[in-house]
Design a protein around this motif. Structure first.
Motif, short mmCIF file in Angstrom:
data_model
loop_
_atom_site.label_atom_id
_atom_site.label_comp_id
_atom_site.label_asym_id
_atom_site.label_seq_id
_atom_site.Cartn_x
_atom_site.Cartn_y
_atom_site.Cartn_z
N VAL A 25 0.84 -1.20 0.00
CA VAL A 25 0.00 0.00 0.00
C VAL A 25 0.87 1.25 0.00
N LYS A 26 2.01 1.21 0.69
CA LYS A 26 2.86 2.39 0.84
C LYS A 26 3.79 2.62 -0.34
N LEU A 27 4.01 1.62 -1.16
CA LEU A 27 4.97 1.74 -2.26
C LEU A 27 4.67 2.87 -3.25
N SER A 50 3.60 7.38 4.37
CA SER A 50 4.38 6.66 5.37
C SER A 50 5.51 7.57 5.82
N ASP A 51 5.70 7.69 7.12
CA ASP A 51 6.82 8.47 7.62
C ASP A 51 8.14 7.89 7.14
N THR A 106 12.72 -1.67 5.54
CA THR A 106 11.94 -1.43 6.75
C THR A 106 10.79 -2.42 6.86
N GLY A 107 10.17 -2.75 5.71
CA GLY A 107 9.08 -3.72 5.72
C GLY A 107 9.53 -5.11 6.11
N VAL A 143 4.28 -0.31 8.53
CA VAL A 143 5.43 0.52 8.14
C VAL A 143 5.03 1.99 8.03
N TYR A 144 3.99 2.38 8.74
CA TYR A 144 3.62 3.79 8.78
C TYR A 144 4.71 4.60 9.48
N ASN A 145 5.30 3.98 10.49
CA ASN A 145 6.36 4.58 11.28
C ASN A 145 7.19 3.42 11.83
#
Length: 449
Positions: A25-27, A50-51, A106-107, A143-145
């Motif tokens: 989703v964050k990519l 995402s931070d 990070t993921g 992986v929001y933060n």
């Protein structure tokens, strides 16, 4: 394969898959914005903020400069978080050269942390760990933060007290728990709150002579504070302004619409000016409300400890967290990851959990969709704004109620045998590690939830 082992493997797989979904989703936010599309509209349309990805550029992480040791402001690798998070960010950024690569690394780390938390929670509460592994928060915020770093430390501290190895003495349990909460505080400050109910339990639980209780109180506080000092003092000595930049940034952070805070949305239209003098008033109100709430929870904890002879420290820790989340000036979406382990280790009814998670989804989905509508000129009179409003105030109301509900619950006992052998301390006191009490709490002689 034993059914229990098979179930735990399934939990871990689900937690890892949920984390992977959040990475996917964050990519999109690691890609350039298409021509002619405002950045805000692009990010809010996909809800991919995402931070992790955002700070790659804004904090110069590509330079791989060791954080906090140069300059007096954020940047050059220094991020707006405590030192251990900054060092962790620097380490995980070393192998990559782009925001996309950084998010992927990070993921991978987040998936490992999510699995570790799953296994620790399963050790404490058995199949209730599904509440952590299979509900929306991991898929929404893994992986929001970097919050999973503090979460894994917090859960390790809970396990040290509620379901420790059978050879540990009661003093060892307190020491390890204190170190775990201190380590969590060196990543993100909030786990430091849990040292207070832990110390109250160490001192006021009437399961050992006073001298022993004083000693284990000192051990729990010393372990927690010692870790925090070890993680911060070197940076203070090397570059005090750089170390202070984290705290000055957080203190000066305005309470705006992206904070999802009750202070911003409850005090409109005065709060709409994010650079105006009313910001200071809101900051004062938030700080005062948080302090009063913490004092109230700890007062109840002491009163119950003196009355019962055992301290509901686990319930108190959960209540402290709820107070902080509702009163703090920032209510970032990923904060639900902090709360979720307490939904597992305390026997909170399913309707409470479901209601909170629904409100949380309403808040975050409504916020991003409302931001998209605003970016393309639709305005705020939309279903998204209504959903966000319901989510923000629903979460707040539930957190206030949960402060009381937490104190009325018992801990979710560990699976397996109902009791284990007593383990003597070197000073002669003993604890029944993991024993089931008649009142539903865990640990017959030591302080527990």
């Amino acid at each position: 394969m034993h059914p229990r082992l098979l179930e735990r493997v399934a939990m871990c797989v689900v937690a890892a898959v949920a984390t992977a979904l959040n990475v996917l989703v964050k990519l999109p936010c690691t890609l350039p914005t298409p021509d002619g599309v405002p950045r805000g509209a692009f990010v809010s349309r996909f809800g991919c903020w995402s931070d992790v990805a955002a700070l790659w550029n804004s904090r110069d992480l590509a330079g791989h400069v060791f954080p906090y040791v140069t300059g007096s402001t954020l940047g050059d690798g220094t991020v707006e978080y405590p030192t251990l998070t900054g060092v962790w960010v620097w380490l995980t950024a070393l192998p990559v050269g782009s925001a996309r690569g950084f998010l992927l690394v990070t993921g991978i780390v987040a998936a490992v942390l999510a699995v570790v938390v799953t296994l620790l929670l399963a050790r404490v509460a058995g199949r209730r760990a599904w509440i952590w592994a299979a509900t929306p928060p991991l898929a929404l915020y893994a992986v929001y933060n970097w919050d999973l770093l503090a979460v894994v430390c917090t859960v390790a501290g809970l396990v040290a007290m509620v379901r420790p190895p059978s050879t540990w003495s009661t003093t060892t349990r307190y020491t390890v728990a204190g170190i775990a909460f201190g380590l969590g505080g060196a990543f993100k400050l909030w786990p430091l709150m849990f040292l207070a109910p832990l110390a109250i339990a160490a001192l006021l639980d009437r399961d050992a002579p006073l001298a022993v209780r004083v000693r284990r109180t000192a051990a729990s506080l010393g372990g927690g504070v010692g870790v925090v000092l070890a993680a911060n003092v070197p940076f203070v000595l090397v570059n005090l302004p750089g170390w202070l930049s984290v705290f000055t940034f957080q203190a000066a952070r305005p309470i705006g619409p992206s904070t999802l805070s009750i202070w911003y949305y409850g005090l409109l239209p005065w709060s709409a000016d994010v650079r105006g003098p009313f910001q200071q008033t809101m900051g004062t109100l938030s700080t005062a409300a948080t302090a009063l709430g913490i004092v109230a929870v700890l007062t109840v904890t002491v009163v119950l400890a003196l009355r019962r002879g055992t301290t509901p420290w686990l319930q108190s820790a959960a209540a402290l967290l709820a107070v902080y989340m509702v009163c703090n000036k920032v209510a970032s979406p990923q904060y639900v990851l902090w709360l979720l382990p307490f939904f597992v280790v305390l026997r909170i009814g399913g309707w409470w959990i479901a209601a909170y998670l629904v409100a949380d989804v309403c808040a975050v989905v409504g916020f991003f969709r409302n931001s998209f509508y605003a970016a393309v000129g639709v305005g705020t009179d939309t279903w998204a704004y209504q959903a966000m409003t319901v989510g923000i105030w629903g979460r707040a109301a539930l957190l206030v109620a949960l402060v009381v509900v937490f104190f009325r619950t018992t801990s979710a006992g560990p699976p397996g045998p109902s009791a284990r052998a007593a383990v003597p301390d070197p000073d002669g006191s003993a604890v029944l590690s993991g024993a089931r009490r008649s009142d539903g709490r865990t640990g017959a002689a030591g302080p527990t939830g």
